[in-house]
Enzyme design. Structure first.
Site, PDB file in Angstrom:
ATOM      1  N   ARG A   3      39.576  34.459  48.528  1.00  0.00           N
ATOM      2  CA  ARG A   3      38.412  35.210  48.045  1.00  0.00           C
ATOM      3  C   ARG A   3      37.248  34.307  47.662  1.00  0.00           C
ATOM      4  O   ARG A   3      36.082  34.697  47.777  1.00  0.00           O
ATOM      5  CB  ARG A   3      38.830  36.081  46.842  1.00  0.00           C
ATOM      6  CG  ARG A   3      37.758  37.099  46.397  1.00  0.00           C
ATOM      7  CD  ARG A   3      38.323  38.048  45.346  1.00  0.00           C
ATOM      8  NE  ARG A   3      37.368  39.101  44.984  1.00  0.00           N
ATOM      9  CZ  ARG A   3      36.620  39.103  43.889  1.00  0.00           C
ATOM     10  NH1 ARG A   3      36.692  38.089  43.034  1.00  0.00           N
ATOM     11  NH2 ARG A   3      35.791  40.098  43.635  1.00  0.00           N
ATOM     12  N   ILE A  19      30.680  42.136  45.740  1.00  0.00           N
ATOM     13  CA  ILE A  19      32.052  42.043  46.243  1.00  0.00           C
ATOM     14  C   ILE A  19      32.890  42.810  45.225  1.00  0.00           C
ATOM     15  O   ILE A  19      32.799  42.559  44.019  1.00  0.00           O
ATOM     16  CB  ILE A  19      32.506  40.569  46.408  1.00  0.00           C
ATOM     17  CG1 ILE A  19      33.936  40.490  46.975  1.00  0.00           C
ATOM     18  CG2 ILE A  19      32.381  39.779  45.122  1.00  0.00           C
ATOM     19  CD1 ILE A  19      34.373  39.073  47.352  1.00  0.00           C
ATOM     20  N   SER A  20      33.632  43.790  45.672  1.00  0.00           N
ATOM     21  CA  SER A  20      34.328  44.691  44.751  1.00  0.00           C
ATOM     22  C   SER A  20      35.358  43.954  43.908  1.00  0.00           C
ATOM     23  O   SER A  20      35.898  42.912  44.306  1.00  0.00           O
ATOM     24  CB  SER A  20      35.032  45.812  45.527  1.00  0.00           C
ATOM     25  OG  SER A  20      34.105  46.726  46.045  1.00  0.00           O
ATOM     26  N   GLN A  21      35.628  44.509  42.737  1.00  0.00           N
ATOM     27  CA  GLN A  21      36.702  44.019  41.878  1.00  0.00           C
ATOM     28  C   GLN A  21      38.005  44.001  42.683  1.00  0.00           C
ATOM     29  O   GLN A  21      38.312  44.953  43.402  1.00  0.00           O
ATOM     30  CB  GLN A  21      36.827  44.967  40.689  1.00  0.00           C
ATOM     31  CG  GLN A  21      37.899  44.611  39.690  1.00  0.00           C
ATOM     32  CD  GLN A  21      37.942  45.632  38.554  1.00  0.00           C
ATOM     33  OE1 GLN A  21      37.056  46.482  38.432  1.00  0.00           O
ATOM     34  NE2 GLN A  21      38.965  45.552  37.726  1.00  0.00           N
TER      35      GLN A  21
END
Length: 213
Positions: free
Chosen positions: A37, A63-65
Site C-alpha cells: 500500500r 485512498i480509502s481506509q
C-alpha cells in the site's frame, strides 16, 4: 520502489487489525498482506500507509481506509476468474486487492490526473487488470457487461441505473449511498427485474461525480 521486510511486517499487523474488526475472508486478508500500500501513496507520506485510515491522493480524492477496502471486497464474495467492474480506480489500491483476489477487473476513473499515474503504476507492480478506462463511471462499461460483481468506491445519492443493468443475475453490487454520510449498500440481482437490497452501516466517501455532458 522498495518493499522491505519492515513493510511486510506492517502489512501483517494491518491484516490482524482488520481481522479483529470482523474481516474474515481469507482472500481479502491475503491481498492486504501482499499488496504494498505504501507504493500507492506519495513517498513522503509512507509512514501513514499501514495505518487504518484514508489519505488524500490528489484531485479531491482519497485512498480509502484499509478496513473500507477490505469490507467492500469481502461483500463481493469474489470467486477466481469472475468479472468485476470497479467504479473509481483512484490510486489503484482497491484495483490491486481485487486482482490479487483473482478477479478479472474492469475499472473506470474520471480524473485524468489520477488515471495516468495509476495506469502506469499497476503494471510496474505486476498487477494487470483486464481493462482500465478513463471515463464516466455512472455509465459503467456496457461493452464489457454483464459483470459478476460491481464495486463503487465513491458516495452516490442513488444507484446508477446503468450499473444495475450491467449486473448478472445472481451478481452483487456494493455501493455507498448518501450525501454527507453514506450507507454501505449491497444489491443482489435476483432476476431481470428484482434486486435484494441490504443496508450495512455508515461510512464516509468522497462523492461519485457524474459527467453531465
Amino acid at each position: 520502489m522498495k518493499d522491505t521486510a519492515k513493510h511486510q511486517g506492517l502489512r501483517n499487523q494491518l491484516a490482524s487489525i482488520l481481522q479483529e474488526k470482523g474481516i474474515t475472508d481469507k482472500n481479502v486478508l491475503e491481498a492486504i498482506k501482499t499488496i504494498p500500500r505504501h507504493l500507492f501513496l506519495d513517498s513522503s507520506f509512507e509512514e501513514h500507509a499501514y495505518q487504518d485510515k484514508p489519505f488524500p491522493i490528489g484531485a479531491g480524492q482519497t485512498i480509502s481506509q484499509p478496513y473500507t477496502v477490505a469490507y467492500q471486497s469481502q461483500l463481493l464474495e469474489i470467486q477466481k476468474g469472475q468479472k468485476v467492474l470497479e467504479i473509481g480506480t483512484g490510486s489503484g489500491y482497491q484495483t490491486a486487492v481485487l486482482c490479487k483476489m483473482g478477479a478479472n477487473v474492469y475499472s473506470v476513473e474520471r480524473q485524468i490526473e489520477l488515471f495516468k499515474p495509476t495506469a502506469a503504476l499497476l503494471p510496474k507492480l505486476g498487477i494487470r487488470p483486464k481493462h482500465l478506462t478513463f471515463g464516466d463511471g455512472y455509465k459503467g462499461l456496457p461493452g464489457f457487461a454483464p459483470f459478476d460483481s460491481i464495486i463503487v468506491t465513491a458516495g452516490a445519492p442513488v444507484i446508477p441505473k446503468p450499473l444495475m443493468a450491467q449486473l448478472k443475475i445472481g451478481g452483487r453490487l456494493v455501493i455507498p449511498l448518501g450525501e454527507d454520510v453514506q450507507i454501505m449498500t449491497l444489491l443482489i440481482r435476483k432476476n431481470e427485474t428484482q434486486f435484494e437490497k441490504h443496508d450495512l452501516g455508515e461510512f464516509r466517501f468522497v462523492p461519485l461525480l457524474e459527467d453531465k455532458n
